[in-house]
Enzyme design. Structure first.
Site, PDB file in Angstrom:
ATOM      1  N   ASP A 263       1.652 -17.112  -6.940  1.00  0.00           N
ATOM      2  CA  ASP A 263       2.456 -15.679  -7.259  1.00  0.00           C
ATOM      3  C   ASP A 263       0.972 -14.473  -8.440  1.00  0.00           C
ATOM      4  O   ASP A 263       1.679 -14.849  -9.567  1.00  0.00           O
ATOM      5  CB  ASP A 263       3.704 -16.312  -8.564  1.00  0.00           C
ATOM      6  CG  ASP A 263       4.289 -14.992  -8.632  1.00  0.00           C
ATOM      7  OD1 ASP A 263       4.224 -13.865  -8.015  1.00  0.00           O
ATOM      8  OD2 ASP A 263       4.605 -14.411  -9.855  1.00  0.00           O
TER       9      ASP A 263
ATOM     10  N   GLU B 213       2.583 -10.502  -0.929  1.00  0.00           N
ATOM     11  CA  GLU B 213       2.347  -8.809  -0.426  1.00  0.00           C
ATOM     12  C   GLU B 213       4.116  -8.842  -0.454  1.00  0.00           C
ATOM     13  O   GLU B 213       5.012  -9.525   0.817  1.00  0.00           O
ATOM     14  CB  GLU B 213       1.811  -8.397   0.447  1.00  0.00           C
ATOM     15  CG  GLU B 213       1.743  -6.939   1.030  1.00  0.00           C
ATOM     16  CD  GLU B 213       0.397  -6.371   1.830  1.00  0.00           C
ATOM     17  OE1 GLU B 213       0.690  -5.267   1.683  1.00  0.00           O
ATOM     18  OE2 GLU B 213       0.366  -7.248   1.944  1.00  0.00           O
TER      19      GLU B 213
ATOM     20  N   ASP C  55       0.502  -1.493   0.146  1.00  0.00           N
ATOM     21  CA  ASP C  55       0.207   0.114   0.286  1.00  0.00           C
ATOM     22  C   ASP C  55       0.957   0.832   0.348  1.00  0.00           C
ATOM     23  O   ASP C  55       2.076   1.011  -0.322  1.00  0.00           O
ATOM     24  CB  ASP C  55      -0.554   0.219   1.259  1.00  0.00           C
ATOM     25  CG  ASP C  55       0.179   0.372   2.766  1.00  0.00           C
ATOM     26  OD1 ASP C  55       0.738  -0.764   2.792  1.00  0.00           O
ATOM     27  OD2 ASP C  55      -0.602   0.378   3.490  1.00  0.00           O
TER      28      ASP C  55
ATOM     29  N   HIS D 244       1.667  -8.706  -4.473  1.00  0.00           N
ATOM     30  CA  HIS D 244       1.281  -7.519  -3.993  1.00  0.00           C
ATOM     31  C   HIS D 244       1.632  -6.029  -3.410  1.00  0.00           C
ATOM     32  O   HIS D 244       2.269  -5.990  -2.386  1.00  0.00           O
ATOM     33  CB  HIS D 244       0.199  -8.851  -2.877  1.00  0.00           C
ATOM     34  CG  HIS D 244      -0.819  -7.487  -2.027  1.00  0.00           C
ATOM     35  ND1 HIS D 244      -2.304  -7.547  -3.019  1.00  0.00           N
ATOM     36  CD2 HIS D 244      -0.923  -6.085  -1.336  1.00  0.00           C
ATOM     37  CE1 HIS D 244      -3.182  -6.878  -2.822  1.00  0.00           C
ATOM     38  NE2 HIS D 244      -2.241  -6.481  -1.506  1.00  0.00           N
TER      39      HIS D 244
END
Length: 588
Positions: free
Chosen positions: A543, A552, A178, A497
């Site tokens: 993956d 992630e 993020d 991710h």
């Protein structure tokens, strides 16, 4: 109908992954060191009298034997351990088993590119600046999240800084997949990398990762830490010393590039854990960067900030970050990463330790003695006491040093006790509880760092080989056959991710990023149509970009990768150091 189609695509993808991994030869895909052990594991096929190793010229070098076999207590699969340690000459080799082939490399510099790339990754995930092609090549991007106009959330308000106040809080690293910045994880990541820096100062003095600050007089690793430390300093309320838990958007951004993001950004709630982690890493950095010509004012500011933070934490021992409670009281609601931790003895121990080493004030040592943990454990952002123990080991205090070393020895001896019975000839990877969220950082890399401490301070030559075996596991000698670092090996994550890697239009993800790894919890399955290729703990990896539970990336995991790869590189690369470490690290 749409869900059925998506599920079918996911199943076909999983089948495709399984097909890709049919090769039973599992080995370190990055490189072996000439004078260290070199194990290869054959998965489920008895290779006895069938293996051939050839050099680059095609000449047969050896026909290795199976030294033992091991049956997995998770899957029941049989693995055959092969020892290639007799091969010591640097070069490229091929190991052949019937129709299967895998290549491997032996080099005195085996871990150098991994070390530089894992550290360079922190430049690539910097927030609030343009990432230049001069330093990032194809991974250059426009500035996102300048964070010069951040809103004080009602949960973070004080009489001196009321709700809605606009503050400037630029720089720092994006935390994970993020675009937010979290105090506890940033402080932990800095603390771990500074601990490794303290053990290898000569190495880092020469290590050039080609970042904008590379031409100054400061080692690149300290320059990189300073980019995040400058942000952390802005997270302290100057009126009382408390530190905001995170800088965040109310909800996670979509998978778009940073410069396309337009949600408002807030600093949210002061927390005792974030404040103590801040105090610890500020005190540690103030000590290690003291007298630095490039940052002449930093140490005094960091010292003052650390002391104020520690005092606030002592007055507010129950100020834990509880996102649900915050959302029940204040708007806007916050749904990004909580980093919830409802005990702070470990943070207080680490902070007291670093403040004592910085100031010599006896009260800090007394606080640390009262809170000293009874044993070492696998470390993470929520369990930071080991960083305090590492610091005491590095100190000149005979009492605290001896206690810490005793705990370290027990921990490391336990780690290596069953390697000769393990599936993949490594301390990590044979037990169900090895696997879970972010296991490759905290359960694989961190114990390897601890073993290098033990090798340096307890018994030289005993523990380093086991640290390297954990990295061999990470780099391909494992149940999935993946090298879990982007950009390395012949089978590595292509779809982490990670919002930038998924949105930049470049096929290959940023290099040098460690993914979380196999996670039998598979928490992401509840939110989509993901189909894992296996439910076995050590094979529970996917993956795909959507797999935040296993794929992630995060700064704390990468900090562990920096720690172990750089330390191994520092202690094993014995030739041409001046030339090698003076080169700029470039993307190829």
């Amino acid at each position: 109908m749409k869900r059925i189609i998506l599920a079918s695509i996911a199943i076909m993808a999983a089948i495709g992954i399984s097909a890709k991994l049919a090769n039973p030869i599992r080995l370190n895909q990055v490189g072996y060191l000439p004078n260290e052990q070199k194990y290869v594991v054959i998965d489920q096929i008895d290779p006895q009298n069938k293996l051939i190793v050839k050099n680059e010229k095609g000449n047969v070098v050896c026909k290795p034997k199976v030294v033992r076999k091991a049956k997995s207590n998770m899957s029941g699969k049989m693995r055959y351990i092969v020892d290639l340690s007799e091969i010591k000459t640097p070069g490229k080799y091929t190991i052949q088993l019937d129709k299967y082939r895998s290549s491997f490399n032996i080099s005195e510099n085996a871990f150098h590119n991994l070390a530089t790339s894992s550290l360079k990754a922190f430049y690539l995930i910097r927030s609030g600046i343009d990432i230049s092609s001069k330093y990032a090549g194809i991974y250059a991007r426009r500035c996102g999240h300048p964070d010069t106009a951040v809103i004080v959330h009602p949960s973070a308000a004080s009489s001196a800084v009321p709700s809605g106040t606009i503050i400037s809080s630029p720089y720092g690293w994006y935390d994970a997949g993020d675009y937010n910045k979290y105090t506890v994880n940033s402080a932990y990541s800095i603390g771990l990398m500074l601990a490794v820096y303290e053990q290898n100062k000569d190495y880092f003095a020469k290590l050039n990762t080609n970042i904008p600050e590379s031409n100054n007089t400061t080692p690149d690793i300290l320059d990189e830490m300073m980019f995040n430390l400058k942000w952390l300093l802005t997270m302290q309320d100057p009126s009382d010393g408390g530190v905001y838990h995170k800088l965040t958007t109310p909800r996670f951004e979509n998978f778009i590039m940073p410069d396309k993001c337009h949600q408002p950004r807030y600093v949210v709630a002061k927390s005792v854990t974030g404040t103590l982690d801040f105090a610890a890493c500020m005190a540690q950095a103030a000590r290690l960067i003291q007298g630095n010509k490039d940052y002449p004012d930093f140490s005094s500011k960091a010292r003052e900030a650390a002391i104020k933070a520690y005092e606030w934490a002592k007055k507010n021992p129950d100020a834990f970050y509880r996102q649900r409670d915050i959302n029940n009281k204040f708007k806007p609601s916050i749904s990004t990463g909580e980093y919830g931790d409802f005990r702070c003895n470990d943070e207080m121990f680490w902070a007291a330790t670093e403040l004592y080493r910085l100031t010599g004030i006896s009260q800090y040592k007394e606080d640390a003695k009262k809170l000293m943990p009874p044993f070492f454990t696998n470390s993470s952002w929520g369990m930071v006491s080991d960083l305090g123990l590492f610091s005491w080991i590095s100190s000149n205090d005979p009492e605290m040093r001896a206690k810490s070393l005793s705990m370290l020895k027990k921990y490391c001896d336990n780690q290596i006790a069953d390697v000769d019975k393990s599936d993949f000839q490594s301390p990590f990877g044979s037990r169900k509880f090895d696997f879970g969220w972010g296991c490759l950082g905290g359960n694989c890399c961190f114990p390897a760092i601890a073993m290098l401490y033990a090798d340096k301070y307890i018994d030289s030559g005993k523990y380093k080989k086991y640290a390297i075996e954990n990295i061999d596991y990470l780099l391909g000698r494992n149940a999935t056959g993946y090298c879990y670092v982007t950009g390395f090996g012949h089978l590595s994550p292509m779809h982490p991710h990670h919002r930038i890697s998924a949105s930049d239009g470049i096929d290959a993800p940023m290099p040098g990023l460690l993914v979380g790894g196999p996670n039998p919890g598979q928490q992401d399955k509840a939110e989509g149509n993901l189909v894992y290729p296996s439910n076995y703990p050590d094979e529970s990896y996917l993956d795909q970009t959507e797999s935040y539970a296993s794929n992630e990336i995060a700064i704390n995991w990468n900090a562990n990768l920096v720690g172990i790869s750089c330390w191994i590189d520092a202690t094993t690369n014995i030739t041409n150091k001046k030339t090698l470490y003076g080169q700029n690290y470039q993307f190829k």
